[in-house]
Design an enzyme around this catalytic site. Sequence first.
Site, short mmCIF file in Angstrom:
data_model
loop_
_atom_site.label_atom_id
_atom_site.label_comp_id
_atom_site.label_asym_id
_atom_site.label_seq_id
_atom_site.Cartn_x
_atom_site.Cartn_y
_atom_site.Cartn_z
N CYS A 105 0.81 -1.22 0.00
CA CYS A 105 0.00 0.00 0.00
C CYS A 105 0.84 1.27 0.00
O CYS A 105 0.60 2.19 -0.80
CB CYS A 105 -0.98 0.00 1.18
SG CYS A 105 -0.22 0.02 2.82
N HIS A 158 -2.42 0.89 7.11
CA HIS A 158 -2.81 0.91 5.70
C HIS A 158 -3.04 2.34 5.24
O HIS A 158 -3.49 3.18 6.01
CB HIS A 158 -4.09 0.08 5.51
CG HIS A 158 -4.43 -0.22 4.08
ND1 HIS A 158 -3.56 -0.88 3.23
CD2 HIS A 158 -5.53 0.07 3.34
CE1 HIS A 158 -4.13 -1.01 2.03
NE2 HIS A 158 -5.33 -0.43 2.08
N HIS A 170 -6.15 1.86 -3.62
CA HIS A 170 -5.10 1.36 -2.71
C HIS A 170 -4.63 0.01 -3.19
O HIS A 170 -5.23 -0.60 -4.09
CB HIS A 170 -5.67 1.27 -1.29
CG HIS A 170 -6.83 0.32 -1.16
ND1 HIS A 170 -6.89 -0.68 -0.22
CD2 HIS A 170 -7.99 0.20 -1.87
CE1 HIS A 170 -8.02 -1.35 -0.34
NE2 HIS A 170 -8.71 -0.83 -1.34
#
Length: 199
Positions: A105, A158, A170
């Site tokens: 990510c 994240h 993402h």
Amino acid sequence: MKNSILYCLAAASMVLSFFFDSSTARSAASAVPAPQEASFISTLLSGSEEPRLLTASDSVAYNKAAHQLGIEATYTADQSLLETVVSWLGTPYRYGSNSKSGTDCSGFVTRVFKEAYGITLQRSSRSMFSSVKHVQKDEMQTGDLVFFRRGPGQPIYHVGIYLKDGKFVHSATNGGVMVSSLNQAYYSRNFYAAGRVEH
């Protein structure tokens, strides 16, 4: 006799081939070339409030990209960001990497900002969070970063890039680079904050 028939057929074939080739060349020369998908956003997003008229092939490419992103794209959207994001869709997840053969990510976010804006971000999602201007969830704009954690006091784990209409892009562990909704139960539950990279 048999040879004469074959010669006649060969000659007729050559004549037909000549007429077909020249008519194809004339129609190709007069036709408007279709835009390549890789650069369609450049031709569609002018950066102004007024959209230009779209040809049929422009509309198909534009609608395809909007569908891929899951958003209703606008002519005032950030051209560099959208071009870059579309080119990364479908890239598989790979922890610790940041290439189109696989990315995690934060690797995805750093590459997008480098390619779209020439900005070098911190490599980890926690470091990114400490270096952005924090914004309220209802004030998010296209290009803002969205951060997630698994409950109060837990570290950020994240990060993604906000698009619009509650959608963000993402690199997910279960699907690679994709567009998701902040309204999905998992992301709604774990959403922590949003931040703006000043550039």
